[in-house]
Design a protein around this motif. Structure first.
Motif, PDB file in Angstrom:
ATOM      1  N   TYR A 217      -7.116  13.534  -5.348  1.00 42.59           N
ATOM      2  CA  TYR A 217      -8.523  13.936  -5.388  1.00 42.59           C
ATOM      3  C   TYR A 217      -9.359  13.057  -6.324  1.00 42.59           C
ATOM      4  O   TYR A 217     -10.567  12.957  -6.161  1.00 42.59           O
ATOM      5  N   ASP A 218      -8.728  12.462  -7.329  1.00 47.24           N
ATOM      6  CA  ASP A 218      -9.432  11.611  -8.285  1.00 47.24           C
ATOM      7  C   ASP A 218      -8.651  10.317  -8.475  1.00 47.24           C
ATOM      8  O   ASP A 218      -7.421  10.290  -8.330  1.00 47.24           O
ATOM      9  N   GLY A 219      -9.368   9.269  -8.838  1.00 49.71           N
ATOM     10  CA  GLY A 219      -8.705   8.023  -9.197  1.00 49.71           C
ATOM     11  C   GLY A 219      -8.210   7.237  -8.003  1.00 49.71           C
ATOM     12  O   GLY A 219      -8.307   7.673  -6.849  1.00 49.71           O
ATOM     13  N   GLU A 220      -7.650   6.068  -8.295  1.00 51.08           N
ATOM     14  CA  GLU A 220      -7.169   5.174  -7.252  1.00 51.08           C
ATOM     15  C   GLU A 220      -5.697   5.450  -6.955  1.00 51.08           C
ATOM     16  O   GLU A 220      -4.909   5.736  -7.862  1.00 51.08           O
ATOM     17  N   PRO A 221      -5.306   5.356  -5.669  1.00 52.98           N
ATOM     18  CA  PRO A 221      -3.891   5.543  -5.323  1.00 52.98           C
ATOM     19  C   PRO A 221      -3.009   4.530  -6.035  1.00 52.98           C
ATOM     20  O   PRO A 221      -3.390   3.372  -6.238  1.00 52.98           O
ATOM     21  N   LEU A 222      -1.819   4.961  -6.408  1.00 46.16           N
ATOM     22  CA  LEU A 222      -0.839   4.090  -7.045  1.00 46.16           C
ATOM     23  C   LEU A 222       0.273   3.767  -6.053  1.00 46.16           C
ATOM     24  O   LEU A 222       0.617   4.600  -5.211  1.00 46.16           O
ATOM     25  N   PRO A 223       0.852   2.580  -6.141  1.00 49.08           N
ATOM     26  CA  PRO A 223       1.940   2.242  -5.218  1.00 49.08           C
ATOM     27  C   PRO A 223       3.154   3.121  -5.470  1.00 49.08           C
ATOM     28  O   PRO A 223       3.464   3.448  -6.624  1.00 49.08           O
ATOM     29  N   PRO A 224       3.852   3.521  -4.414  1.00 48.55           N
ATOM     30  CA  PRO A 224       5.064   4.310  -4.619  1.00 48.55           C
ATOM     31  C   PRO A 224       6.141   3.475  -5.299  1.00 48.55           C
ATOM     32  O   PRO A 224       6.111   2.240  -5.271  1.00 48.55           O
ATOM     33  N   LEU A 225       7.094   4.143  -5.895  1.00 43.92           N
ATOM     34  CA  LEU A 225       8.201   3.435  -6.541  1.00 43.92           C
ATOM     35  C   LEU A 225       8.932   2.545  -5.547  1.00 43.92           C
ATOM     36  O   LEU A 225       9.326   1.425  -5.876  1.00 43.92           O
ATOM     37  N   VAL A 226       9.106   3.039  -4.319  1.00 40.99           N
ATOM     38  CA  VAL A 226       9.823   2.243  -3.323  1.00 40.99           C
ATOM     39  C   VAL A 226       9.043   0.985  -2.971  1.00 40.99           C
ATOM     40  O   VAL A 226       9.632  -0.062  -2.671  1.00 40.99           O
ATOM     41  N   GLY A 227       7.702   1.047  -3.015  1.00 35.43           N
ATOM     42  CA  GLY A 227       6.888  -0.136  -2.766  1.00 35.43           C
ATOM     43  C   GLY A 227       7.023  -1.156  -3.879  1.00 35.43           C
ATOM     44  O   GLY A 227       7.124  -2.366  -3.634  1.00 35.43           O
ATOM     45  N   LEU A 228       7.018  -0.680  -5.127  1.00 37.27           N
ATOM     46  CA  LEU A 228       7.209  -1.578  -6.263  1.00 37.27           C
ATOM     47  C   LEU A 228       8.604  -2.185  -6.244  1.00 37.27           C
ATOM     48  O   LEU A 228       8.788  -3.374  -6.551  1.00 37.27           O
ATOM     49  N   ASP A 229       9.577  -1.365  -5.872  1.00 40.78           N
ATOM     50  CA  ASP A 229      10.955  -1.857  -5.756  1.00 40.78           C
ATOM     51  C   ASP A 229      11.052  -2.904  -4.656  1.00 40.78           C
ATOM     52  O   ASP A 229      11.682  -3.954  -4.839  1.00 40.78           O
ATOM     53  N   ALA A 230      10.421  -2.646  -3.515  1.00 45.01           N
ATOM     54  CA  ALA A 230      10.476  -3.594  -2.401  1.00 45.01           C
ATOM     55  C   ALA A 230       9.829  -4.924  -2.771  1.00 45.01           C
ATOM     56  O   ALA A 230      10.302  -5.990  -2.362  1.00 45.01           O
ATOM     57  N   ALA A 231       8.753  -4.866  -3.552  1.00 49.28           N
ATOM     58  CA  ALA A 231       8.074  -6.099  -3.956  1.00 49.28           C
ATOM     59  C   ALA A 231       8.987  -6.999  -4.781  1.00 49.28           C
ATOM     60  O   ALA A 231       8.804  -8.226  -4.809  1.00 49.28           O
ATOM     61  N   ARG A 232       9.967  -6.405  -5.422  1.00 47.91           N
ATOM     62  CA  ARG A 232      10.916  -7.183  -6.228  1.00 47.91           C
ATOM     63  C   ARG A 232      12.052  -7.750  -5.385  1.00 47.91           C
ATOM     64  O   ARG A 232      12.832  -8.579  -5.876  1.00 47.91           O
ATOM     65  N   HIS A 233      12.187  -7.267  -4.141  1.00 46.90           N
ATOM     66  CA  HIS A 233      13.356  -7.620  -3.338  1.00 46.90           C
ATOM     67  C   HIS A 233      12.957  -8.019  -1.917  1.00 46.90           C
ATOM     68  O   HIS A 233      13.533  -7.551  -0.932  1.00 46.90           O
ATOM     69  N   GLY A 234      11.930  -8.862  -1.814  1.00 47.12           N
ATOM     70  CA  GLY A 234      11.569  -9.413  -0.519  1.00 47.12           C
ATOM     71  C   GLY A 234      10.969  -8.423   0.452  1.00 47.12           C
ATOM     72  O   GLY A 234      11.034  -8.622   1.673  1.00 47.12           O
ATOM     73  N   GLY A 235      10.383  -7.334  -0.067  1.00 41.71           N
ATOM     74  CA  GLY A 235       9.721  -6.358   0.787  1.00 41.71           C
ATOM     75  C   GLY A 235      10.618  -5.268   1.330  1.00 41.71           C
ATOM     76  O   GLY A 235      10.139  -4.372   2.043  1.00 41.71           O
ATOM     77  N   LYS A 236      11.912  -5.286   1.007  1.00 40.45           N
ATOM     78  CA  LYS A 236      12.857  -4.309   1.555  1.00 40.45           C
ATOM     79  C   LYS A 236      13.218  -3.247   0.515  1.00 40.45           C
ATOM     80  O   LYS A 236      13.354  -3.556  -0.674  1.00 40.45           O
ATOM     81  N   PRO A 237      13.411  -1.994   0.937  1.00 45.68           N
ATOM     82  CA  PRO A 237      13.884  -0.966   0.006  1.00 45.68           C
ATOM     83  C   PRO A 237      15.280  -1.331  -0.481  1.00 45.68           C
ATOM     84  O   PRO A 237      16.156  -1.678   0.320  1.00 45.68           O
ATOM     85  N   THR A 238      15.492  -1.239  -1.793  1.00 51.12           N
ATOM     86  CA  THR A 238      16.764  -1.700  -2.356  1.00 51.12           C
ATOM     87  C   THR A 238      17.369  -0.683  -3.313  1.00 51.12           C
ATOM     88  O   THR A 238      18.468  -0.173  -3.079  1.00 51.12           O
ATOM     89  N   ASN A 239      16.652  -0.376  -4.386  1.00 50.76           N
ATOM     90  CA  ASN A 239      17.198   0.513  -5.418  1.00 50.76           C
ATOM     91  C   ASN A 239      16.584   1.910  -5.405  1.00 50.76           C
ATOM     92  O   ASN A 239      16.955   2.744  -6.228  1.00 50.76           O
ATOM     93  N   VAL A 240      15.653   2.156  -4.497  1.00 57.24           N
ATOM     94  CA  VAL A 240      14.967   3.448  -4.436  1.00 57.24           C
ATOM     95  C   VAL A 240      15.244   4.111  -3.095  1.00 57.24           C
ATOM     96  O   VAL A 240      15.170   3.477  -2.044  1.00 57.24           O
ATOM     97  N   ILE A 241      15.575   5.400  -3.148  1.00 58.58           N
ATOM     98  CA  ILE A 241      15.676   6.241  -1.955  1.00 58.58           C
ATOM     99  C   ILE A 241      14.409   7.088  -1.905  1.00 58.58           C
ATOM    100  O   ILE A 241      14.146   7.869  -2.821  1.00 58.58           O
ATOM    101  N   TYR A 242      13.631   6.931  -0.852  1.00 59.34           N
ATOM    102  CA  TYR A 242      12.317   7.570  -0.738  1.00 59.34           C
ATOM    103  C   TYR A 242      12.415   8.768   0.209  1.00 59.34           C
ATOM    104  O   TYR A 242      12.922   8.654   1.331  1.00 59.34           O
ATOM    105  N   CYS A 243      11.915   9.905  -0.235  1.00 59.88           N
ATOM    106  CA  CYS A 243      11.902  11.123   0.580  1.00 59.88           C
ATOM    107  C   CYS A 243      10.455  11.473   0.929  1.00 59.88           C
ATOM    108  O   CYS A 243       9.652  11.772   0.041  1.00 59.88           O
TER     109      CYS A 243
END
Length: 402
Positions: free
Chosen positions: A215-241
């Motif tokens: 409702y307020d503020g700017e959206p933040l990237p999910p942990l899985v997105g930040l994790d993917a950015a470190r590993h070529g765009g693919k989910p690696t160390n995060v399991i997203y539900c």
């Protein structure tokens, strides 16, 4: 000789307990009760007409009806998984179909993750407080919990690193508008906790049930997105539900897991053993609905729920007695109250129901060690602004007497 069922039950049954929230939902049938207990969407906002239209399309032909009423693959309805891949792509994750499993709600995803990763005595890191449903899902697999305290930016990093040094199986976290306390983990804290988890080789289980309800503020990237950015765009160390229960409807029981294929492949085997697949027709209907109205519908929800959050915060500011503090969430469904130390939330609930016809959830239910007795969780999503104001007034009057 009759069976001694207590002797026959597996030892892990001792880790199972009733949900305080499930029991309190029974109060919704009593119109005199103003309930802040269930973290549930308001049925007035369900996309009923879009769902009805989707069902009509399915049953226009025998072929369509036959497919919808038939078994499907365990991984889930392919068009729905494709939609999920596209949705996750907007959050920085380049996921393929082999990295997505549709589950019977995200609660089943948590159960499968517990079954996959936890053995008796294994360590699991959670926050204090944490989501009660996660504790219920994990506890039958007999873990030992390490609870990490939180501040206004998320898990405290020193405590988290000490916990990770104990080599737990995973770290479970709700980073956006946490259930129960409404906290959102800051971007800097997200990057830092991922650094720590990667350093110690500990996976993160990210529960994203409330992410869209900002409702307020700017959206933040999910942990899985930040994790993917470190590993070529693919989910690696995060399991997203992920879940459609808070954004669409809960009764269809459709959620998903996104993770590396190595994890998803084993979760698929668990899905086959548990229930073969999520409801075929529910997946087809939900895919039709989200393809048509997801963004517009979520925008509507944000407007209504923001009004209700604001009503609760305004009422607390007006009526709360000295010694009571509360969170100011940027989204989600919950406000978390910390009461004077001598006030027990469970005892307060008993009096609130009897003396004020108001319900909430005692905070101790959200701590792995059952601490936090002087806290309570109040949900604003399913109550009108007028009843929110009145319910808060009643609770605060009771607190003054206590």
């Amino acid at each position: 000789m009759t069976v001694d069922w207590g002797h026959v039950f597996a030892g892990r049954v001792s880790g199972m307990s009733a949900s305080e929230i499930r029991e309190l939902l029974k109060l919704l049938n009593r119109p005199e009760i103003i309930s802040f207990a269930g973290g549930i969407p308001d049925p007035d906002f369900f996309p009923s007409s879009a769902i009805a239209h989707a069902y009509q399309k399915v049953f226009q032909s025998n072929a369509g009806a036959g497919s919808a009423l038939q078994y499907t693959i365990s991984e889930g309805h392919t068009p729905l998984r494709e939609w999920i891949c596209t949705y996750m792509g907007k959050h920085g994750v380049q996921a393929g179909l082999d990295e997505v499993l549709v589950t019977s709600g995200s609660q089943q995803a948590l159960d499968f993750i517990g079954k996959l990763l936890i053995g008796p005595g294994d360590l699991v890191v959670v926050t204090a407080p944490t989501y009660l449903g996660a504790l219920q899902a994990f506890s039958p697999y007999e873990p030992r919990y390490i609870s990490v305290p939180m501040d206004e930016e998320g898990p405290e990093l020193a405590a988290l690193e000490a916990a990770l040094a104990e080599k737990p199986k995973f770290f479970y976290l709700v980073p956006d508008f946490q259930n129960p306390n409404g906290t959102t983990v800051s971007l800097a804290r997200r990057e830092a906790l991922l650094d720590l988890c990667e350093k110690h080789g500990v996976p993160v289980v990210e529960d994203a049930a409330y992410t869209e309800l900002r409702y307020d503020g700017e959206p933040l990237p999910p942990l899985v997105g930040l994790d993917a950015a470190r590993h070529g765009g693919k989910p690696t160390n995060v399991i997203y539900c992920g879940s459609f229960s808070k954004t669409m409807v809960p009764a269809m029981r459709v959620g998903w897991v996104l993770a590396t294929a190595e994890v998803v492949n084993r979760l698929v085997l668990m899905k086959q053993a548990a229930d073969l697949h999520a409801s075929t027709i529910n997946q087809i209907i939900l895919h039709d609905v989200v393809s048509q109205i997801f963004d517009s519908h979520v925008k509507t929800l944000r407007s209504h729920y923001k009004e209700r959050r604001d009503a609760m915060l305004a009422a607390l500011a007006e009526y709360a007695p000295p010694g009571v503090t509360w969170t100011k969430p940027q989204g989600g469904m919950f406000v978390w109250l910390e009461l004077p130390e001598h006030v027990d939330g469970t005892q307060l609930l008993e009096r609130a129901i009897k003396e004020a016809n108001v319900a909430f959830v005692p905070g101790s239910a959200f701590f792995a060690d059952r601490s936090g007795k002087n806290t309570i969780r109040m949900s604003f999503s399913a109550t009108s602004p007028e009843r929110i104001r009145e319910g808060v007034r009643r609770i605060c009057e009771l607190l003054k007497r206590v």
